[in-house]
Design an enzyme around this catalytic site. Structure first.
Site, mmCIF file in Angstrom:
data_model
loop_
_atom_site.group_PDB
_atom_site.id
_atom_site.type_symbol
_atom_site.label_atom_id
_atom_site.label_comp_id
_atom_site.label_asym_id
_atom_site.label_seq_id
_atom_site.Cartn_x
_atom_site.Cartn_y
_atom_site.Cartn_z
ATOM 1 N N LYS A 70 0.841 -1.206 0.000
ATOM 2 C CA LYS A 70 0.000 0.000 0.000
ATOM 3 C C LYS A 70 0.877 1.258 0.000
ATOM 4 C CE LYS A 70 -3.817 -2.410 2.247
ATOM 5 N NZ LYS A 70 -4.682 -2.639 3.404
ATOM 6 N N GLN A 74 -4.475 -0.866 9.593
ATOM 7 C CA GLN A 74 -4.458 -2.226 9.043
ATOM 8 C C GLN A 74 -5.084 -3.204 10.039
ATOM 9 O OE1 GLN A 74 -3.622 -2.999 5.950
ATOM 10 N NE2 GLN A 74 -4.004 -5.185 6.229
ATOM 11 N N ASP A 89 -10.509 3.552 4.050
ATOM 12 C CA ASP A 89 -10.930 2.153 3.955
ATOM 13 C C ASP A 89 -12.445 1.989 3.847
ATOM 14 O OD1 ASP A 89 -9.133 0.001 3.876
ATOM 15 O OD2 ASP A 89 -8.458 0.392 5.925
#
Ligand code: GUN
Length: 281
Positions: A53, A97, A120
């Site tokens: 990422k 994460q 997200d």
């Protein structure tokens, strides 16, 4: 024989488009988009995902703010860090994460991220907006799946879609997005009475359970579009999906490989969400 839906190539095209939009926008005075990646603990897979990422972020010309915290980080310290990022005007997107180490309250952490910086799409406000069919920051994997289905050329209107898996990250949001495109959607899971029969009826199958080859090839309807979200590591170290790719590709019209299918598109959509958060478009 199925045609391959090449998520790797599509993601690279999306990143290229984003890169030129970023350079043009910044030249015209828009702020350089910034994504903060927050990694807690030492889960090896999470370290790999975050590395990808961050690399993608830098490749398209975003700033990356990276924070790594030890696995014994307290809930209060983690929430403080998130609040700092919420207040930092150079940070437009924040990604925590998952999974978090044991002892941390995942729901409270995801809710602490400012909804406007929720790259997200996991904040309850954004998930609620999705449920109501409103524009919002939406979860990246389902966004990537919709983009891949678009590539297949399938018109979802009136089609039967079967989603295997009911997570907040993939199963539930992809079901809502397929519904928004007028598919008739069934969401299956570990208690579904006859999974094979459900999948056999599907024009589109989205498998997102995390169990290697759970979806067997002879369950696939002739001509179906098959999207495999699973990334399972076998004993020999190789990666495989939730679908028996070899057998399923004999019946499907289109199928995603693992790796190189949905995974790269998830990252491309994270970048796209960050740009949206930064520039409001
Ligand atoms: N863990 C597994 N998938 C994801 C994802 O899409 N985002 C984050 N933040 N964590 C994950």
């Amino acid at each position: 024989m199925a045609q391959i839906l090449d998520g790797k190539a599509l993601a690279s095209q999306v990143r290229k488009e984003l890169k030129s939009r970023v350079s043009e926008g910044v030249q015209n005075g828009l702020p350089q988009p910034g994504l903060a990646t927050l990694l807690v603990g030492d889960d090896p897979a999470s370290h790999v995902y975050v590395k990808f990422k961050r690399r993608a972020c830098e490749e398209v010309g975003f700033q990356n703010f990276h924070i790594e915290l030890p696995s014994d980080t307290s809930q209060a310290d983690l929430l403080d860090k998130i609040e700092e990022l919420n207040q930092n005007s150079e940070v437009h997107g924040i990604l925590v994460q998952l999974p978090l180490p044991k002892g941390l309250d995942e729901a409270a952490v995801l809710e602490a991220v400012a909804a406007t910086k929720d790259a997200d799409g996991f904040h309850p406000m954004n998930q609620g907006a999705l449920m109501q069919g409103r524009q919002s920051l939406r979860p990246c994997t389902p966004l990537g799946i919709m983009r891949i289905i678009e590539e297949s050329g399938m018109d979802l209107n009136g089609k039967k879609a079967v989603v295997v898996g009911r997570s907040n990250i993939v199963g539930k949001p992809i079901a809502l997005m397929l519904l928004e495109k007028h598919a008739t959607v069934s969401v299956c899971h570990s208690r579904t009475a006859d999974l094979a029969a459900e999948v056999r009826a599907a024009d589109v199958v989205v498998a997102a359970v995390g169990r290697a080859h759970l979806v067997q090839g002879d369950w696939i309807k002739e001509g179906a579009v098959v999207i495999d979200v699973g990334i399972n590591r076998l004993e020999d170290g190789s990666l495989t999906g939730d679908v028996d790719f070899e057998e399923a590709s004999k019946r499907a019209s289109w199928i995603t490989p693992v790796p190189g299918g949905v995974g790269p598109m998830t990252i491309a959509m994270l970048l796209s969400n960050t740009l949206k958060a930064a520039w409001g478009e």
